[in-house]
Design an enzyme around this catalytic site. Structure first.
Site, PDB file in Angstrom:
ATOM      1  N   GLU A  32      -9.011  21.393  -4.976  1.00 49.53           N
ATOM      2  CA  GLU A  32      -8.736  19.820  -4.377  1.00 49.53           C
ATOM      3  C   GLU A  32     -10.559  19.834  -4.571  1.00 49.53           C
ATOM      4  O   GLU A  32     -11.216  20.351  -3.438  1.00 49.53           O
ATOM      5  CB  GLU A  32      -9.216  20.649  -2.584  1.00 49.53           C
ATOM      6  CG  GLU A  32      -8.958  19.128  -1.677  1.00 49.53           C
ATOM      7  CD  GLU A  32      -9.311  17.357  -2.056  1.00 49.53           C
ATOM      8  OE1 GLU A  32      -7.652  17.323  -1.698  1.00 49.53           O
ATOM      9  OE2 GLU A  32      -9.810  16.948  -2.437  1.00 49.53           O
ATOM     10  N   LYS A  33     -11.141  18.544  -4.689  1.00 53.45           N
ATOM     11  CA  LYS A  33     -12.383  18.561  -5.397  1.00 53.45           C
ATOM     12  C   LYS A  33     -13.324  17.743  -4.066  1.00 53.45           C
ATOM     13  O   LYS A  33     -13.885  17.473  -3.983  1.00 53.45           O
ATOM     14  CB  LYS A  33     -12.254  17.201  -7.172  1.00 53.45           C
ATOM     15  CG  LYS A  33     -11.503  15.637  -6.057  1.00 53.45           C
ATOM     16  CD  LYS A  33     -11.485  14.976  -7.690  1.00 53.45           C
ATOM     17  CE  LYS A  33     -10.792  13.731  -7.605  1.00 53.45           C
ATOM     18  NZ  LYS A  33     -11.180  12.780  -8.432  1.00 53.45           N
ATOM     19  N   GLY A  37      -6.928  18.034   3.326  1.00 55.14           N
ATOM     20  CA  GLY A  37      -6.523  17.406   3.999  1.00 55.14           C
ATOM     21  C   GLY A  37      -6.133  16.254   3.615  1.00 55.14           C
ATOM     22  O   GLY A  37      -5.131  15.512   4.092  1.00 55.14           O
ATOM     23  N   GLY A  38      -6.829  16.022   2.297  1.00 53.24           N
ATOM     24  CA  GLY A  38      -6.741  14.781   1.532  1.00 53.24           C
ATOM     25  C   GLY A  38      -6.903  13.533   2.689  1.00 53.24           C
ATOM     26  O   GLY A  38      -7.920  13.355   3.600  1.00 53.24           O
ATOM     27  N   GLY A 141      -2.596  12.472  -5.116  1.00 52.94           N
ATOM     28  CA  GLY A 141      -2.542  11.165  -4.196  1.00 52.94           C
ATOM     29  C   GLY A 141      -2.902  10.219  -5.160  1.00 52.94           C
ATOM     30  O   GLY A 141      -2.100   9.971  -6.188  1.00 52.94           O
ATOM     31  N   GLY A 184      -3.671  -2.634   7.221  1.00 54.20           N
ATOM     32  CA  GLY A 184      -4.613  -4.137   7.594  1.00 54.20           C
ATOM     33  C   GLY A 184      -4.031  -4.713   9.108  1.00 54.20           C
ATOM     34  O   GLY A 184      -5.164  -4.338   9.715  1.00 54.20           O
ATOM     35  N   GLY A 266      -2.893  -2.413  -0.337  1.00 52.64           N
ATOM     36  CA  GLY A 266      -1.983  -1.521  -1.174  1.00 52.64           C
ATOM     37  C   GLY A 266      -2.648  -0.536  -1.566  1.00 52.64           C
ATOM     38  O   GLY A 266      -4.042  -0.939  -1.732  1.00 52.64           O
ATOM     39  N   MET A 318       4.739   6.018  -0.359  1.00 51.92           N
ATOM     40  CA  MET A 318       3.072   6.553  -0.058  1.00 51.92           C
ATOM     41  C   MET A 318       3.303   6.726   2.141  1.00 51.92           C
ATOM     42  O   MET A 318       2.449   5.483   2.562  1.00 51.92           O
ATOM     43  CB  MET A 318       2.245   5.807  -0.711  1.00 51.92           C
ATOM     44  CG  MET A 318       2.356   5.428  -1.655  1.00 51.92           C
ATOM     45  SD  MET A 318       0.920   4.400  -2.660  1.00 51.92           S
ATOM     46  CE  MET A 318       1.042   4.377  -4.052  1.00 51.92           C
ATOM     47  N   HIS A 445      15.755  12.740  31.893  1.00 51.11           N
ATOM     48  CA  HIS A 445      14.991  11.153  32.368  1.00 51.11           C
ATOM     49  C   HIS A 445      14.114  11.696  33.340  1.00 51.11           C
ATOM     50  O   HIS A 445      14.192  12.615  33.519  1.00 51.11           O
ATOM     51  CB  HIS A 445      16.324  10.687  33.406  1.00 51.11           C
ATOM     52  CG  HIS A 445      16.329   9.920  34.094  1.00 51.11           C
ATOM     53  ND1 HIS A 445      16.013   8.726  33.781  1.00 51.11           N
ATOM     54  CD2 HIS A 445      16.050  10.112  35.723  1.00 51.11           C
ATOM     55  CE1 HIS A 445      16.192   8.388  34.618  1.00 51.11           C
ATOM     56  NE2 HIS A 445      15.641   9.290  36.241  1.00 51.11           N
TER      57      HIS A 445
HETATM   58  P1  NAI Z   1       0.762  -2.517   2.534  1.00 57.13           P
HETATM   59  O1  NAI Z   1       1.724  -2.639   1.108  1.00 57.13           O
HETATM   60  O2  NAI Z   1       1.412  -2.194   3.774  1.00 57.13           O
HETATM   61  O3  NAI Z   1       0.454  -3.809   2.488  1.00 57.13           O
HETATM   62  C1  NAI Z   1      -0.404  -4.677   1.945  1.00 57.13           C
HETATM   63  C2  NAI Z   1      -0.267  -6.395   2.087  1.00 57.13           C
HETATM   64  O4  NAI Z   1      -1.376  -7.209   1.097  1.00 57.13           O
HETATM   65  C3  NAI Z   1       1.076  -6.795   1.984  1.00 57.13           C
HETATM   66  O5  NAI Z   1       1.721  -6.823   3.341  1.00 57.13           O
HETATM   67  C4  NAI Z   1       1.033  -7.820   0.662  1.00 57.13           C
HETATM   68  O6  NAI Z   1       1.513  -8.955   0.630  1.00 57.13           O
HETATM   69  C5  NAI Z   1      -0.693  -8.367   0.983  1.00 57.13           C
HETATM   70  N1  NAI Z   1      -1.497  -9.003  -0.050  1.00 57.13           N
HETATM   71  C6  NAI Z   1      -1.341  -8.794  -1.226  1.00 57.13           C
HETATM   72  N2  NAI Z   1      -2.473  -9.472  -1.525  1.00 57.13           N
HETATM   73  C7  NAI Z   1      -2.554 -10.614  -1.400  1.00 57.13           C
HETATM   74  C8  NAI Z   1      -3.074 -11.446  -1.471  1.00 57.13           C
HETATM   75  N3  NAI Z   1      -3.662 -11.563  -2.773  1.00 57.13           N
HETATM   76  N4  NAI Z   1      -3.848 -12.458  -0.857  1.00 57.13           N
HETATM   77  C9  NAI Z   1      -3.324 -11.913   0.311  1.00 57.13           C
HETATM   78  N5  NAI Z   1      -2.295 -10.771   0.803  1.00 57.13           N
HETATM   79  C10 NAI Z   1      -2.267 -10.197  -0.145  1.00 57.13           C
HETATM   80  O7  NAI Z   1      -0.452  -1.706   1.998  1.00 57.13           O
HETATM   81  P2  NAI Z   1      -1.699  -0.982   3.071  1.00 57.13           P
HETATM   82  O8  NAI Z   1      -1.393  -1.509   4.677  1.00 57.13           O
HETATM   83  O9  NAI Z   1      -3.009  -1.390   1.665  1.00 57.13           O
HETATM   84  O10 NAI Z   1      -0.482   0.264   2.694  1.00 57.13           O
HETATM   85  C11 NAI Z   1      -1.099   0.974   2.302  1.00 57.13           C
HETATM   86  C12 NAI Z   1      -0.061   2.145   1.996  1.00 57.13           C
HETATM   87  O11 NAI Z   1      -0.859   3.658   2.472  1.00 57.13           O
HETATM   88  C13 NAI Z   1       1.251   2.092   2.431  1.00 57.13           C
HETATM   89  O12 NAI Z   1       2.116   2.510   1.553  1.00 57.13           O
HETATM   90  C14 NAI Z   1       1.621   2.650   4.107  1.00 57.13           C
HETATM   91  O13 NAI Z   1       2.611   3.345   3.618  1.00 57.13           O
HETATM   92  C15 NAI Z   1       0.279   3.353   4.163  1.00 57.13           C
HETATM   93  N6  NAI Z   1      -0.090   3.559   5.214  1.00 57.13           N
HETATM   94  C16 NAI Z   1       0.801   4.058   6.360  1.00 57.13           C
HETATM   95  C17 NAI Z   1       0.268   4.139   7.476  1.00 57.13           C
HETATM   96  C18 NAI Z   1       1.525   4.259   8.589  1.00 57.13           C
HETATM   97  O14 NAI Z   1       2.546   4.875   8.170  1.00 57.13           O
HETATM   98  N7  NAI Z   1       0.946   4.738   9.929  1.00 57.13           N
HETATM   99  C19 NAI Z   1      -1.259   3.868   7.613  1.00 57.13           C
HETATM  100  C20 NAI Z   1      -1.498   3.343   6.754  1.00 57.13           C
HETATM  101  C21 NAI Z   1      -1.487   3.588   5.877  1.00 57.13           C
END
Ligand code: NAI
Length: 460
Positions: A32-33, A37-38, A141, A184, A266, A318, A445
């Site tokens: 792990e660099k 926990g990554g 990752g 977001g 993303g 992811m 309950h």
């Molecule tokens: P995401 O794929 O969930 O959302 C990215 C959003 O950006 C999409 O709705 C897309 O339509 C939009 N988008 C893309 N290009 C755009 C543009 N030019 N203008 C406007 N909107 C645009 O990716 P996000 O939120 O970055 O999350 C990344 C990864 O991390 C996901 O795979 C997610 O599952 C994981 N993650 C999971 C969490 C959890 O389980 N609670 C918390 C945080 C992240």
């Protein structure tokens, strides 16, 4: 030295696999660099949930009067919220270190480079030291995908990803969020609760794209009422200093400014820079032919014998909990124990307030797959505990069942604390339970979990 297993990457894919491998008696080395926990523990799941919990506590203080409890002038200290987040991360990283020690896993806190396959096994170099292993598990990752929007580089530190936003010394007064996905929305929820003016610019017609349409719309409405400005069907085309430029649904060029701009569009798998190509590992590609992940089978094997991959690097699901399970599947296969990865019962949670949780097919997905299904849904208010603890709170539980056999296909909820009860739906789907079998399970309950049982009983 020769190891049974070398693991590259100490996130929830790598460290869980190392723990399991160590417990099973495999001699294991973990590279792990950065920090054990990554992303999950250091700059993802854990720090964000810690921040969001502070926001929730602040919100309780603000709304105490709904429960007959009065607090004068509730306030918060941003730097203390951030300091507590750092303390929690440190404690949990310490926990992972201890687990590695208990499992007799050798942790190498250096960047690993795959050198290729030698006569004895796979050869890896880290900080000038050579290591050999019979098996390799790659869990390197992902990182935030930052599109080359014109003007982005010039904007400097106004631009933040999930990593930099966690380290801000001051709360932004105005925040623009590019991408209304999970990252977001969690940051939008956190900062808007603390009083930051938040605008979310999302190119799709809804926030949280893969989520059930009705739940996505409900969550948007809740946060609109609290002041978040949503610009949907709006594609970001560039950045001018602290201003985001986007096209609205009519093609009109619009601008919105903030003292910080979060890019959350993303994540992309870390495929380069550590010698994967030297082993001839095959990649998954997107429509444009670009590699987006390491190609694996259901046993997490790559095309190269003895080489496995797990977690975000597979570019598929992811999520931290997916990564951990994939790591376990890889280790079991290395041990010769039959095990394979299934993705139909992987839960997804968004830690807004209220939380959103779902597992299995959504209505939209079931329709697209041509499945004959029924939908049953109830407001969360059918749970006594929910009503007791969520004054004026909105919520819904929606269950998708096969029309013929009544098997549970999907469960989707909005309302606190659905993140803590969704696992019962995961078990129902994983065990291929029918609604009739679920009806026989005794739920405690009064708990919010009873909403699942109430909802299945409403199936006609
Ligand atoms: P995401 O794929 O969930 O959302 C990215 C959003 O950006 C999409 O709705 C897309 O339509 C939009 N988008 C893309 N290009 C755009 C543009 N030019 N203008 C406007 N909107 C645009 O990716 P996000 O939120 O970055 O999350 C990344 C990864 O991390 C996901 O795979 C997610 O599952 C994981 N993650 C999971 C969490 C959890 O389980 N609670 C918390 C945080 C992240």
């Amino acid at each position: 030295m020769m190891y049974d297993l070398a693991i590259i990457g100490g996130g929830p894919g790598g460290y869980v696999a190392a723990e399991r491998a160590g417990a099973a008696g495999l001699s294991t080395v973990l590279f792990e660099k950065k920090s054990l926990g990554g992303v999950c523990l250091n700059e993802g799941c854990i720090p964000t949930k810690t921040l969001l919990y502070s926001a929730k506590v602040y919100n309780y203080a603000l709304t105490g009067d709904h429960y007959g409890v009065y607090t004068e002038n509730p306030s918060f200290k941003y730097e203390e919220i951030v300091a507590r987040k750092d303390k929690v991360v440190k404690k949990l990283v310490g926990g992972v270190k201890a687990a590695m020690k208990a499992g007799k896993v050798q942790v190498v806190s250096e960047e690993a480079h795959i050198e290729g396959r030698g006569a004895e096994g796979i050869e890896i170099e880290a900080a000038g030291v050579k290591y050999q292993a019979r098996n390799l598990l790659v869990c390197a990752g992902s990182e935030a995908a930052v599109p080359p929007f014109p003007g982005l580089k010039e904007a400097g530190d106004v631009i933040v990803t999930n990593r930099e936003i966690l380290a801000l010394k001051e709360q932004p007064k105005e925040l623009v969020v590019i991408g209304g996905g999970v990252i977001g929305m969690e940051f939008a929820a956190f900062f808007s609760t603390l009083g930051t003016k938040v605008t979310v610019v999302e190119m799709l017609p809804k926030i949280l794209g893969p989520l059930d349409d009705e739940i996505s719309a409900l969550l948007q409405k809740i946060y609109e009422k609290r002041g978040i400005n949503f610009c949907l069907k709006c594609k970001v085309t560039g950045v001018e200093g602290n201003t985001v430029v986007y096209e609205d649904p009519e093609g009109k060029v619009c601008r919105v400014s903030g003292d910080k701009i979060l890019v959350s569009v993303g994540r992309r798998a870390n495929l380069q820079g550590f010698g994967l190509e030297k082993l001839g590992v095959e990649f998954l590609t997107n429509k444009a032919g670009k590699p987006v992940g390491v190609k694996v089978d259901e046993h997490m094997r790559t095309n190269v014998p003895g080489v496995y991959a797990a977690g975000d690097i597979t570019g598929f699901s992811m999520l931290a909990h997916t990564a951990s399970r994939e790591g376990e599947v890889a280790v079991n296969n290395i041990l010769g124990k039959p095990d394979h990865m299934r993705y139909n019962a992987i839960p997804g949670v968004v830690y807004t307030n209220p939380e959103v949780a779902g597992v299995g097919l959504t209505e939209e997905e079931a329709r697209q797959k041509g499945i004959d299904f029924k939908v049953v849904k109830l407001p969360m208010a059918y749970s006594g505990r929910f009503v007791a603890e969520n004054e004026g709170g909105e919520g819904i539980c929606k269950i998708i069942v096969g029309a013929r056999y009544h098997e549970v296909l999907g469960v989707h909820m909005l309302g606190n604390p659905c993140s803590e009860i969704i696992h019962s739906a995961c078990i129902a789907i994983e065990q291929e339970m029918t609604v009739e079998q679920l009806k026989e399970v005794v739920f405690p309950h009064p708990t919010v979990s009873e909403i699942i049982k109430e909802t299945v009983f409403s199936l006609k």
